[in-house]
Design an enzyme around this catalytic site. Structure first.
Site, PDB file in Angstrom:
ATOM      1  N   ASN A  47      -5.149  -3.668   1.703  1.00 35.15           N
ATOM      2  CA  ASN A  47      -5.041  -2.427   2.349  1.00 35.15           C
ATOM      3  C   ASN A  47      -5.435  -3.201   4.309  1.00 35.15           C
ATOM      4  O   ASN A  47      -5.467  -4.258   4.801  1.00 35.15           O
ATOM      5  CB  ASN A  47      -6.062  -2.209   2.707  1.00 35.15           C
ATOM      6  CG  ASN A  47      -6.589  -0.646   1.114  1.00 35.15           C
ATOM      7  OD1 ASN A  47      -5.327  -0.745   0.235  1.00 35.15           O
ATOM      8  ND2 ASN A  47      -7.548  -0.763   0.500  1.00 35.15           N
ATOM      9  N   HIS A  82      -1.911  -8.255   3.393  1.00 33.44           N
ATOM     10  CA  HIS A  82      -0.782  -7.647   3.940  1.00 33.44           C
ATOM     11  C   HIS A  82      -1.273  -7.419   5.037  1.00 33.44           C
ATOM     12  O   HIS A  82       0.116  -6.213   5.520  1.00 33.44           O
ATOM     13  CB  HIS A  82      -0.294  -6.153   2.878  1.00 33.44           C
ATOM     14  CG  HIS A  82      -0.404  -6.476   1.365  1.00 33.44           C
ATOM     15  ND1 HIS A  82      -0.788  -5.535   0.439  1.00 33.44           N
ATOM     16  CD2 HIS A  82      -0.111  -7.309   0.730  1.00 33.44           C
ATOM     17  CE1 HIS A  82       0.012  -6.328  -0.750  1.00 33.44           C
ATOM     18  NE2 HIS A  82       0.712  -7.276  -0.640  1.00 33.44           N
ATOM     19  N   CYS A 117       5.229 -10.324  18.692  1.00 34.01           N
ATOM     20  CA  CYS A 117       7.050 -10.153  18.963  1.00 34.01           C
ATOM     21  C   CYS A 117       7.524 -10.850  18.261  1.00 34.01           C
ATOM     22  O   CYS A 117       7.147 -12.384  17.013  1.00 34.01           O
ATOM     23  CB  CYS A 117       6.865 -11.056  20.221  1.00 34.01           C
ATOM     24  SG  CYS A 117       8.422 -11.149  20.979  1.00 34.01           S
ATOM     25  N   GLY A 155     -10.130   0.455  -7.200  1.00 34.53           N
ATOM     26  CA  GLY A 155      -8.482   1.579  -5.986  1.00 34.53           C
ATOM     27  C   GLY A 155      -7.808   0.880  -6.046  1.00 34.53           C
ATOM     28  O   GLY A 155      -6.933   0.692  -5.023  1.00 34.53           O
ATOM     29  N   THR A 156      -6.809   0.025  -7.036  1.00 32.97           N
ATOM     30  CA  THR A 156      -5.229  -0.564  -7.071  1.00 32.97           C
ATOM     31  C   THR A 156      -4.761  -0.167  -7.828  1.00 32.97           C
ATOM     32  O   THR A 156      -5.855  -0.721  -8.982  1.00 32.97           O
ATOM     33  CB  THR A 156      -5.282  -2.681  -6.595  1.00 32.97           C
ATOM     34  OG1 THR A 156      -4.485  -3.042  -6.733  1.00 32.97           O
ATOM     35  CG2 THR A 156      -5.767  -3.369  -7.290  1.00 32.97           C
ATOM     36  N   GLU A 187      -8.609   6.335 -12.590  1.00 38.21           N
ATOM     37  CA  GLU A 187      -7.574   5.891 -14.052  1.00 38.21           C
ATOM     38  C   GLU A 187      -7.152   4.658 -14.750  1.00 38.21           C
ATOM     39  O   GLU A 187      -6.689   3.835 -13.677  1.00 38.21           O
ATOM     40  CB  GLU A 187      -6.220   6.554 -13.893  1.00 38.21           C
ATOM     41  CG  GLU A 187      -5.022   6.644 -13.005  1.00 38.21           C
ATOM     42  CD  GLU A 187      -3.974   7.293 -12.378  1.00 38.21           C
ATOM     43  OE1 GLU A 187      -3.560   8.231 -12.530  1.00 38.21           O
ATOM     44  OE2 GLU A 187      -3.288   6.865 -12.748  1.00 38.21           O
TER      45      GLU A 187
HETATM   46  P1  OAD Z   1      -1.337   2.346  -5.025  1.00 37.87           P
HETATM   47  O1  OAD Z   1      -1.425   3.529  -4.314  1.00 37.87           O
HETATM   48  O2  OAD Z   1      -0.220   1.399  -5.700  1.00 37.87           O
HETATM   49  O3  OAD Z   1      -2.479   2.788  -6.074  1.00 37.87           O
HETATM   50  C1  OAD Z   1      -4.053   3.203  -5.222  1.00 37.87           C
HETATM   51  C2  OAD Z   1      -4.717   2.936  -6.818  1.00 37.87           C
HETATM   52  O4  OAD Z   1      -5.802   3.492  -6.214  1.00 37.87           O
HETATM   53  C3  OAD Z   1      -4.544   4.124  -8.215  1.00 37.87           C
HETATM   54  O5  OAD Z   1      -4.908   2.794  -9.405  1.00 37.87           O
HETATM   55  C4  OAD Z   1      -5.331   5.329  -7.694  1.00 37.87           C
HETATM   56  O6  OAD Z   1      -5.248   5.419  -9.563  1.00 37.87           O
HETATM   57  C5  OAD Z   1      -6.285   4.833  -7.300  1.00 37.87           C
HETATM   58  N1  OAD Z   1      -7.380   5.147  -6.756  1.00 37.87           N
HETATM   59  C6  OAD Z   1      -7.068   6.800  -6.339  1.00 37.87           C
HETATM   60  N2  OAD Z   1      -8.385   6.979  -5.515  1.00 37.87           N
HETATM   61  C7  OAD Z   1      -9.261   6.634  -5.931  1.00 37.87           C
HETATM   62  C8  OAD Z   1     -10.699   6.145  -5.752  1.00 37.87           C
HETATM   63  N3  OAD Z   1     -10.705   7.393  -5.183  1.00 37.87           N
HETATM   64  N4  OAD Z   1     -11.366   5.603  -6.405  1.00 37.87           N
HETATM   65  C9  OAD Z   1     -10.547   4.455  -7.125  1.00 37.87           C
HETATM   66  N5  OAD Z   1      -9.240   4.430  -6.992  1.00 37.87           N
HETATM   67  C10 OAD Z   1      -8.838   5.237  -6.778  1.00 37.87           C
HETATM   68  O7  OAD Z   1      -2.405   1.336  -3.680  1.00 37.87           O
HETATM   69  P2  OAD Z   1      -2.154  -0.327  -3.931  1.00 37.87           P
HETATM   70  O8  OAD Z   1      -2.557  -0.634  -5.578  1.00 37.87           O
HETATM   71  O9  OAD Z   1      -3.465  -0.920  -3.053  1.00 37.87           O
HETATM   72  O10 OAD Z   1       2.157  -2.921  -0.012  1.00 37.87           O
HETATM   73  O11 OAD Z   1      -0.187  -0.927  -3.199  1.00 37.87           O
HETATM   74  C11 OAD Z   1      -0.020  -2.157  -3.420  1.00 37.87           C
HETATM   75  C12 OAD Z   1       0.358  -2.149  -2.496  1.00 37.87           C
HETATM   76  O12 OAD Z   1       1.725  -1.771  -2.811  1.00 37.87           O
HETATM   77  C13 OAD Z   1      -0.028  -2.112  -0.835  1.00 37.87           C
HETATM   78  O13 OAD Z   1      -0.533  -3.200  -0.365  1.00 37.87           O
HETATM   79  C14 OAD Z   1       1.439  -1.810  -0.355  1.00 37.87           C
HETATM   80  C15 OAD Z   1       2.209  -0.482  -1.780  1.00 37.87           C
HETATM   81  O14 OAD Z   1       3.407  -0.864  -1.170  1.00 37.87           O
HETATM   82  C16 OAD Z   1       2.461  -3.436   1.130  1.00 37.87           C
HETATM   83  O15 OAD Z   1       3.450  -2.523   2.199  1.00 37.87           O
HETATM   84  C17 OAD Z   1       3.477  -4.948   0.715  1.00 37.87           C
HETATM   85 ZN    ZN Z   2       8.498 -12.306  23.266  1.00 42.37          ZN
END
Ligand code: OAD
Ligand code: ZN
Length: 249
Positions: free
Chosen positions: A102, A119, A127, A188-189, A216
């Site tokens: 995050n 990230h 800049c 939560g990923t 999930e």
């Molecule tokens: P995602 O949106 O891919 O996944 C979010 C996860 O959180 C899912 O598996 C949901 O089921 C879970 N979730 C949602 N609400 C929740 C809660 N209240 N408690 C527990 N789990 C919950 O997000 P990320 O895995 O963070 O990259 O995505 C990875 C990367 O993809 C991000 O860092 C970003 C994005 O593109 C960059 O910006 C480089």
């Molecule tokens: Zn500059």
């Protein structure tokens, strides 16, 4: 809700010293910050290649800047939730390292002290020409992308865009913490974005106990030693309660 945690997990909690939390957008969902995937996810409404890549920024810097400004506003108007706070609280009992995907700074605001940001961080900017850093509050609030005071170059958020490398020190710090951990929580990923998603696998290969917390099942579920399905903001405080019991408080 009172959860009945598995015995093996409780045993690990009582012997563990080093604990890693590998977190994603789901931990901040209960603070009101949208996640990326899923029906309400950002990438369901916007195309990452139009907003989160260097090419997109060069094509339309104002649009990309405005989008990050919009996300900054959401983040500035929210606060860490019970999940972030529970992780910070666990520093009383363990050597805790947070390895987060995050960019929202909420772990730091909750009080966690050892954080690797894979990230980047939306609070920081630089800049593109002379690499001078600017914190977001220092930048003048006007419409469109701000320009560097030193050289006039475009200022971009210090976040990792598609096609860009992860900051080496942050990744290697996270990787080392994962290797040394006794428990690696994956919170939560969706665990589909690499190389970040190697972190829990590195932990597992090094013998750490991998505990997934998610609403999930995910790609990681089959690798996890233990999966707890539910909201991070509800489950993590219960884990703090169990730890307090174990430690005799
Ligand atoms: P995602 O949106 O891919 O996944 C979010 C996860 O959180 C899912 O598996 C949901 O089921 C879970 N979730 C949602 N609400 C929740 C809660 N209240 N408690 C527990 N789990 C919950 O997000 P990320 O895995 O963070 O990259 O995505 C990875 C990367 O993809 C991000 O860092 C970003 C994005 O593109 C960059 O910006 C480089
Ligand atoms: Zn500059």
């Amino acid at each position: 809700m009172k959860l009945d945690f598995e015995k093996k997990f409780i045993e690990r909690l009582s012997t563990a010293k080093k604990v890693v939390f590998f977190t994603g957008a789901g931990i901040s969902a209960e603070s009101g910050i949208p996640t990326f995937r899923g029906s309400d996810g950002i990438w369901n409404k916007m195309k990452p290649e139009e907003l989160a890549s260097f090419d997109a920024f060069m094509r339309n810097p104002d649009l990309v800047w405005e989008w990050y400004q919009h996300r900054r506003n959401i983040i500035n108007n929210t606060k860490p939730n019970a999940g972030h706070i529970a992780i910070a609280e666990l520093e009383k009992y363990y050597d805790v390292t947070v390895v987060t995907q995050n960019i929202d700074n909420l772990h730091r605001r909750a009080g966690s002290t050892k954080i690797f940001e894979l990230h980047g961080n939306i609070e920081r900017n630089y800049c593109i020409d002379c690499k001078t850093f600017y914190n977001s509050p220092e930048l003048e609030i006007s419409s469109g992308v701000p320009k560097c005071k030193k050289c006039g170059g475009l200022i971009r958020p210090d976040v990792v865009w598609f096609g860009e490398m992860l900051p080496h020190d942050q990744y290697s710090g996270g990787e080392q913490a994962a290797e040394k951990s006794d428990i690696c929580f994956v919170v939560g990923t969706s665990a589909v974005v690499y190389p970040a998603a190697y972190i829990p696998m590195t932990a597992k290969q090094a013998g750490s106990f991998v505990v997934e917390i998610n609403i999930e099942p995910t790609d990681l579920t089959r690798y996890a030693d233990y999966s707890i399905f539910g909201k991070a903001g509800e489950i993590l405080p219960e884990i703090v309660d169990i730890v307090k019991q174990i430690k005799g408080e």
